[in-house]
Scaffold this motif. Sequence first.
Motif, PDB file in Angstrom:
ATOM      1  N   SER A  98       0.949  -1.182  -0.026  1.00  8.40           N
ATOM      2  CA  SER A  98       0.186  -0.093   0.151  1.00  8.40           C
ATOM      3  C   SER A  98       0.864   1.152   0.012  1.00  8.40           C
ATOM      4  O   SER A  98       1.952   1.301   0.534  1.00  8.40           O
ATOM      5  N   VAL A  99       0.438   2.265  -0.714  1.00  4.06           N
ATOM      6  CA  VAL A  99       1.342   3.527  -0.820  1.00  4.06           C
ATOM      7  C   VAL A  99       0.262   4.896  -0.334  1.00  4.06           C
ATOM      8  O   VAL A  99      -0.849   4.597  -1.111  1.00  4.06           O
ATOM      9  N   VAL A 100       0.697   5.283   0.440  1.00  5.55           N
ATOM     10  CA  VAL A 100      -0.012   6.714   0.945  1.00  5.55           C
ATOM     11  C   VAL A 100       0.695   7.821   0.395  1.00  5.55           C
ATOM     12  O   VAL A 100       1.934   8.071   0.718  1.00  5.55           O
ATOM     13  N   GLU A 101       0.347   8.832  -0.621  1.00  7.11           N
ATOM     14  CA  GLU A 101       1.073   9.770  -1.111  1.00  7.11           C
ATOM     15  C   GLU A 101       0.324  11.092  -0.839  1.00  7.11           C
ATOM     16  O   GLU A 101      -0.609  11.146  -1.299  1.00  7.11           O
ATOM     17  N   ILE A 102       0.955  11.981   0.123  1.00  7.61           N
ATOM     18  CA  ILE A 102       0.328  13.282   0.152  1.00  7.61           C
ATOM     19  C   ILE A 102       1.013  14.395  -0.358  1.00  7.61           C
ATOM     20  O   ILE A 102       2.584  14.409   0.148  1.00  7.61           O
ATOM     21  N   GLY A 103       0.713  15.300  -1.197  1.00 11.23           N
ATOM     22  CA  GLY A 103       1.358  16.210  -2.040  1.00 11.23           C
ATOM     23  C   GLY A 103       0.655  17.643  -1.388  1.00 11.23           C
ATOM     24  O   GLY A 103       0.182  17.459  -0.553  1.00 11.23           O
ATOM     25  N   GLY A 104       1.231  18.700  -2.259  1.00  9.59           N
ATOM     26  CA  GLY A 104       0.520  19.926  -2.103  1.00  9.59           C
ATOM     27  C   GLY A 104      -0.739  20.091  -2.132  1.00  9.59           C
ATOM     28  O   GLY A 104      -1.730  20.787  -1.348  1.00  9.59           O
ATOM     29  N   GLN A 105      -1.331  19.380  -3.323  1.00  8.61           N
ATOM     30  CA  GLN A 105      -2.903  19.577  -3.543  1.00  8.61           C
ATOM     31  C   GLN A 105      -3.676  18.443  -3.575  1.00  8.61           C
ATOM     32  O   GLN A 105      -4.894  18.770  -3.753  1.00  8.61           O
ATOM     33  N   ASP A 106      -3.003  17.317  -3.536  1.00  6.44           N
ATOM     34  CA  ASP A 106      -3.801  16.067  -3.337  1.00  6.44           C
ATOM     35  C   ASP A 106      -3.442  15.084  -2.651  1.00  6.44           C
ATOM     36  O   ASP A 106      -2.188  15.036  -2.259  1.00  6.44           O
ATOM     37  N   SER A 107      -3.978  13.853  -2.414  1.00  7.91           N
ATOM     38  CA  SER A 107      -3.577  12.811  -1.629  1.00  7.91           C
ATOM     39  C   SER A 107      -4.049  11.518  -2.481  1.00  7.91           C
ATOM     40  O   SER A 107      -5.018  11.669  -2.929  1.00  7.91           O
ATOM     41  N   GLY A 204     -10.782   3.442   3.863  1.00  7.86           N
ATOM     42  CA  GLY A 204     -12.007   2.609   3.908  1.00  7.86           C
ATOM     43  C   GLY A 204     -11.972   1.283   4.701  1.00  7.86           C
ATOM     44  O   GLY A 204     -12.930   0.839   5.085  1.00  7.86           O
ATOM     45  N   ARG A 205     -10.664   0.690   4.475  1.00  4.51           N
ATOM     46  CA  ARG A 205     -10.768  -0.446   5.092  1.00  4.51           C
ATOM     47  C   ARG A 205      -9.092  -0.764   5.487  1.00  4.51           C
ATOM     48  O   ARG A 205      -8.377   0.005   5.180  1.00  4.51           O
ATOM     49  N   GLN A 206      -9.028  -1.799   6.200  1.00  2.00           N
ATOM     50  CA  GLN A 206      -7.829  -2.079   6.629  1.00  2.00           C
ATOM     51  C   GLN A 206      -6.733  -2.331   5.600  1.00  2.00           C
ATOM     52  O   GLN A 206      -7.146  -2.951   4.524  1.00  2.00           O
ATOM     53  N   LEU A 207      -5.639  -1.560   5.406  1.00  2.00           N
ATOM     54  CA  LEU A 207      -4.779  -1.785   4.167  1.00  2.00           C
ATOM     55  C   LEU A 207      -3.665  -2.874   4.616  1.00  2.00           C
ATOM     56  O   LEU A 207      -3.350  -3.175   5.507  1.00  2.00           O
ATOM     57  N   ALA A 208      -3.515  -3.486   3.350  1.00  2.00           N
ATOM     58  CA  ALA A 208      -2.507  -4.581   3.359  1.00  2.00           C
ATOM     59  C   ALA A 208      -1.067  -3.946   3.700  1.00  2.00           C
ATOM     60  O   ALA A 208      -0.759  -2.698   3.105  1.00  2.00           O
ATOM     61  N   GLY A 209      -0.219  -4.511   4.223  1.00  2.00           N
ATOM     62  CA  GLY A 209       1.103  -3.748   4.683  1.00  2.00           C
ATOM     63  C   GLY A 209       2.301  -4.537   3.964  1.00  2.00           C
ATOM     64  O   GLY A 209       1.815  -5.643   3.229  1.00  2.00           O
ATOM     65  N   PRO A 210       3.409  -4.242   3.747  1.00  2.00           N
ATOM     66  CA  PRO A 210       3.759  -2.741   4.376  1.00  2.00           C
ATOM     67  C   PRO A 210       3.042  -1.635   3.633  1.00  2.00           C
ATOM     68  O   PRO A 210       2.858  -1.656   2.696  1.00  2.00           O
ATOM     69  N   VAL A 211       2.939  -0.537   4.599  1.00  2.00           N
ATOM     70  CA  VAL A 211       2.446   0.547   4.014  1.00  2.00           C
ATOM     71  C   VAL A 211       3.662   1.506   3.867  1.00  2.00           C
ATOM     72  O   VAL A 211       4.419   1.837   4.827  1.00  2.00           O
ATOM     73  N   VAL A 212       3.776   2.196   2.777  1.00  2.00           N
ATOM     74  CA  VAL A 212       4.745   3.159   2.541  1.00  2.00           C
ATOM     75  C   VAL A 212       4.194   4.574   2.434  1.00  2.00           C
ATOM     76  O   VAL A 212       3.218   4.824   1.495  1.00  2.00           O
TER      77      VAL A 212
END
Length: 258
Positions: A98-107, A204-212
């Motif tokens: 799983s990847v969470v990317e948070i930038g300046g104007q979106d995620s 919305g639900r549990q994320l599969a790991g590893p989460v980056v």
Amino acid sequence: MITAGIDAGSRAIKIVLLDAEARTLRAAAEADTGLHQAQAVTALLEGLLAEQGLTAADLSAVVATGYGRKRIAQADVAITEITCHARGVHHLCPDARSVVEIGGQDSKLLRLDDDGRVQDFDMNDRCAAGTGRFLEMVAQRFEVGLAELGPMAAEATAPAAISSMCVVFAETEIIGLLAAGESPANIVAGVQAAIAGRVAGMAGRQLAGPVVFTGGVARVSGMQTALAEALGCAVQIPPRPELTGALGAALLAADRAA
């Protein structure tokens, strides 16, 4: 053989030069997008190449990604940031799911398969409350730099509850909290928790790991902890998390040049 990845983001431009044979980063640079993105890209790329003793003719392939990807004249092809971030993260963290990317104007929230391909994704680009813009607003309000927000949040005793789903209304809420005597530290910690909560809601639900965790916001201290708490799982940050999109673009350019 050298390839380049250009991430023309909404707030910043990131460029990676890649040793295509070794698949290792040779050099990287970052600059504010400014009002004239195309010119900013040209200046940043030319400067980076000059530092490496290279010219544009030495580049075997160039891939652009990000908001401004279709306006980058130097690119051979434009590829979505979803694909590029997935490729960059998989290169750095092959076991990421799983990847969470948070930038300046979106995620963005990406779910990857065992080979690093995108299975599905969610994206928030309509509300700045879950993005770096929220942190920028808070930094401006307290007249500090983004790098100072983390140490401020670390001093919090009880993070303030930030309930507004819109940055404009959240700013009004913050003004009210200050007027009521709430400490800046508690407010900053509350904002970090609110951003992380928006991402967790998107999951919305549990994320599969590893989460980056990637993107410019990953560089703000305290956000990793806030995100891990909101998601209920461990979160890891790769080296230079702001570059994963540009790195992925450079890797895809290397595939094209092979």
